[in-house]
Design a protein around this motif. Sequence first.
Motif, PDB file in Angstrom:
ATOM      1  N   ILE A 131      32.330 -13.896  -3.059  1.00 44.00           N
ATOM      2  CA  ILE A 131      31.693 -14.936  -3.712  1.00 44.00           C
ATOM      3  C   ILE A 131      33.088 -15.695  -4.353  1.00 44.00           C
ATOM      4  CG2 ILE A 131      30.641 -15.742  -5.758  1.00 44.00           C
ATOM      5  CD1 ILE A 131      28.611 -13.216  -5.378  1.00 44.00           C
ATOM      6  N   GLU A 132      33.969 -15.141  -4.678  1.00 46.85           N
ATOM      7  CA  GLU A 132      35.156 -15.837  -5.688  1.00 46.85           C
ATOM      8  C   GLU A 132      35.910 -16.477  -4.344  1.00 46.85           C
ATOM      9  OE1 GLU A 132      39.232 -14.773  -7.914  1.00 46.85           O
ATOM     10  OE2 GLU A 132      37.765 -13.183  -7.535  1.00 46.85           O
ATOM     11  N   THR A 133      36.102 -15.770  -3.081  1.00 48.83           N
ATOM     12  CA  THR A 133      36.886 -16.409  -2.106  1.00 48.83           C
ATOM     13  C   THR A 133      36.158 -17.592  -1.546  1.00 48.83           C
ATOM     14  OG1 THR A 133      37.859 -14.336  -1.409  1.00 48.83           O
ATOM     15  CG2 THR A 133      37.849 -16.165  -0.007  1.00 48.83           C
ATOM     16  N   ALA A 134      34.800 -17.631  -1.209  1.00 44.60           N
ATOM     17  CA  ALA A 134      34.008 -18.510  -0.761  1.00 44.60           C
ATOM     18  C   ALA A 134      34.063 -19.952  -1.688  1.00 44.60           C
ATOM     19  CB  ALA A 134      32.436 -18.392  -0.511  1.00 44.60           C
ATOM     20  N   ASN A 135      34.056 -19.855  -3.064  1.00 45.00           N
ATOM     21  CA  ASN A 135      33.844 -20.858  -3.949  1.00 45.00           C
ATOM     22  C   ASN A 135      35.442 -21.514  -3.673  1.00 45.00           C
ATOM     23  OD1 ASN A 135      31.554 -20.999  -5.289  1.00 45.00           O
ATOM     24  ND2 ASN A 135      31.991 -19.022  -6.291  1.00 45.00           N
ATOM     25  N   LYS A 136      36.654 -20.648  -3.601  1.00 45.35           N
ATOM     26  CA  LYS A 136      37.732 -21.282  -3.286  1.00 45.35           C
ATOM     27  C   LYS A 136      37.831 -21.876  -2.111  1.00 45.35           C
ATOM     28  CE  LYS A 136      40.434 -18.075  -6.140  1.00 45.35           C
ATOM     29  NZ  LYS A 136      41.369 -17.006  -6.152  1.00 45.35           N
ATOM     30  N   LEU A 137      37.397 -21.534  -1.017  1.00 43.05           N
ATOM     31  CA  LEU A 137      37.205 -22.208   0.220  1.00 43.05           C
ATOM     32  C   LEU A 137      36.328 -23.389   0.154  1.00 43.05           C
ATOM     33  CD1 LEU A 137      37.151 -18.904   2.430  1.00 43.05           C
ATOM     34  CD2 LEU A 137      38.986 -20.419   2.314  1.00 43.05           C
ATOM     35  N   LEU A 138      35.344 -23.150  -0.528  1.00 43.51           N
ATOM     36  CA  LEU A 138      34.441 -24.696  -0.460  1.00 43.51           C
ATOM     37  C   LEU A 138      35.207 -25.481  -1.272  1.00 43.51           C
ATOM     38  CD1 LEU A 138      31.901 -25.624   0.105  1.00 43.51           C
ATOM     39  CD2 LEU A 138      30.828 -24.763  -1.900  1.00 43.51           C
ATOM     40  N   ALA A 139      35.824 -25.331  -2.261  1.00 43.47           N
ATOM     41  CA  ALA A 139      36.568 -26.196  -3.219  1.00 43.47           C
ATOM     42  C   ALA A 139      37.726 -26.923  -2.353  1.00 43.47           C
ATOM     43  CB  ALA A 139      37.062 -25.492  -4.588  1.00 43.47           C
ATOM     44  N   ALA A 140      38.248 -26.197  -1.332  1.00 43.65           N
ATOM     45  CA  ALA A 140      39.505 -26.694  -0.450  1.00 43.65           C
ATOM     46  C   ALA A 140      38.782 -27.358   0.813  1.00 43.65           C
ATOM     47  CB  ALA A 140      40.391 -25.547  -0.089  1.00 43.65           C
ATOM     48  N   ASN A 141      37.346 -27.391   0.697  1.00 44.67           N
ATOM     49  CA  ASN A 141      36.943 -27.843   2.051  1.00 44.67           C
ATOM     50  C   ASN A 141      37.018 -27.164   3.402  1.00 44.67           C
ATOM     51  OD1 ASN A 141      35.021 -29.919   2.818  1.00 44.67           O
ATOM     52  ND2 ASN A 141      36.554 -31.148   3.784  1.00 44.67           N
ATOM     53  N   VAL A 150      30.476 -16.107   3.618  1.00 42.27           N
ATOM     54  CA  VAL A 150      29.422 -15.681   2.912  1.00 42.27           C
ATOM     55  C   VAL A 150      28.448 -15.055   3.975  1.00 42.27           C
ATOM     56  CG1 VAL A 150      27.383 -17.141   1.909  1.00 42.27           C
ATOM     57  CG2 VAL A 150      29.624 -17.653   1.394  1.00 42.27           C
ATOM     58  N   ASP A 151      28.452 -15.622   4.946  1.00 39.43           N
ATOM     59  CA  ASP A 151      27.848 -14.876   6.172  1.00 39.43           C
ATOM     60  C   ASP A 151      27.963 -13.507   6.172  1.00 39.43           C
ATOM     61  OD1 ASP A 151      25.872 -14.899   8.543  1.00 39.43           O
ATOM     62  OD2 ASP A 151      27.818 -14.522   9.466  1.00 39.43           O
ATOM     63  N   ALA A 152      29.379 -12.859   6.103  1.00 41.12           N
ATOM     64  CA  ALA A 152      29.666 -11.458   6.274  1.00 41.12           C
ATOM     65  C   ALA A 152      29.308 -10.686   4.932  1.00 41.12           C
ATOM     66  CB  ALA A 152      31.004 -11.414   6.359  1.00 41.12           C
ATOM     67  N   ALA A 153      29.265 -11.583   3.781  1.00 40.18           N
ATOM     68  CA  ALA A 153      28.702 -11.012   2.661  1.00 40.18           C
ATOM     69  C   ALA A 153      27.287 -10.774   2.528  1.00 40.18           C
ATOM     70  CB  ALA A 153      29.153 -11.902   1.436  1.00 40.18           C
ATOM     71  N   LEU A 154      26.627 -11.584   3.092  1.00 41.62           N
ATOM     72  CA  LEU A 154      25.144 -11.644   3.188  1.00 41.62           C
ATOM     73  C   LEU A 154      24.513 -10.313   3.932  1.00 41.62           C
ATOM     74  CD1 LEU A 154      24.065 -15.375   3.394  1.00 41.62           C
ATOM     75  CD2 LEU A 154      23.364 -13.662   1.570  1.00 41.62           C
ATOM     76  N   ARG A 155      25.421  -9.965   4.731  1.00 39.02           N
ATOM     77  CA  ARG A 155      24.920  -8.615   5.283  1.00 39.02           C
ATOM     78  C   ARG A 155      25.000  -7.581   4.678  1.00 39.02           C
ATOM     79  NH1 ARG A 155      28.961 -10.573   9.475  1.00 39.02           N
ATOM     80  NH2 ARG A 155      28.096 -11.993  10.717  1.00 39.02           N
ATOM     81  N   LEU A 156      25.966  -7.634   3.739  1.00 33.65           N
ATOM     82  CA  LEU A 156      26.058  -6.455   2.734  1.00 33.65           C
ATOM     83  C   LEU A 156      25.076  -6.510   1.349  1.00 33.65           C
ATOM     84  CD1 LEU A 156      30.065  -6.444   2.078  1.00 33.65           C
ATOM     85  CD2 LEU A 156      28.865  -4.963   3.467  1.00 33.65           C
ATOM     86  N   ASP A 157      24.583  -7.874   1.091  1.00 40.84           N
ATOM     87  CA  ASP A 157      23.607  -8.136  -0.072  1.00 40.84           C
ATOM     88  C   ASP A 157      22.910  -9.236   0.284  1.00 40.84           C
ATOM     89  OD1 ASP A 157      22.484  -8.009  -2.236  1.00 40.84           O
ATOM     90  OD2 ASP A 157      23.962  -8.137  -3.395  1.00 40.84           O
TER      91      ASP A 157
END
Length: 320
Positions: A131-141, A150-157
């Motif tokens: 979640i933390e990484t995805a937010n940073k990547l999204l902010a950096a476009n 996020v897709d990989a994380a959703l497989r976990l939760d």
Amino acid sequence: MSKNPVAVARKNEGNNFFKAKDYRNAIIKYSEAIEADPTDVTFFSNRSACYAALEDWEKAAEDGKQCIITNRSFVKGYFRAGLAYQNMGNLEAALDVVKRGLGVESTNADLKRMSREIEEAMRIRRVDAAIETANKLLAANEITDAYKTVDAALRLDPNNSTLNSLMDRIRPKYERAEKARVAGLDRNERMKEEGDTKFKNADFEGAIAAYTKCIESLRDDSNPLAIKCYANRAACYKQLSNFEATIADSTVVLEHKPDDVKSLIRRAQASEACERYKSALQDVRQVLSFGPDVCGKATYDLANGMQHRLNRVIAQLKQG
């Protein structure tokens, strides 16, 4: 069990302090018992329990490790060390020692419970990090990387509300970016893209057909795109247990990229399946020569396990 009367007496004194929850004095007595007889594993185990009660997890871990060093069959030592590492937040070390303990006693209820707890904590930690990484990547476009994270994380939760909210924000941007990317691909790249999509959907035969079209269209096995197609086609063949074809395609990749770890492992696994044990061992040893920092710990451990297995098989064949 110690036969040293001084050590036994100090242990008994320590036990009395422990029952009274006077852990500091108990530690003193267990330390005196260890000094009198350092071969009795229960002295270290009891002192580890005292340190744990005082939440001095580093010392609890040290005594837990000393239990294992003193007697590898003493299962409680693995529990002591695992509990300490768990509370220190070193989940990887905790899981490692617990798994080793289960190797000694696979039915131990405490270790099995701890293993489940640690794996769940690791899962949660990975999701939070994603979640933390995805937010940073999204902010950096960096939309593609954010989507994959996020897709990989959703497989976990899958039901995580934060992850699903992130995906709702990222998916439209990702789909637009993908549409633009695909539109910019040339004919051969589109063929490879088709193969990748079919592979992800477990249509391995369809993926093979697409990769083959691309390879035949390129007519140059040294082309980087062709090498990727050979590698991916080898993965498809392996999924279909066509090990001869797996070996053939992996070999083409390795002719141009001799240090390609995935191809070496894939060819080794296929060679082992074809009972070409020496060839498999040669590839495995090459992977191990790179070290875990280059090939990754999971791959290194896989190769190490294969090496031990192949050495045993080869030795047995020589004897037979």
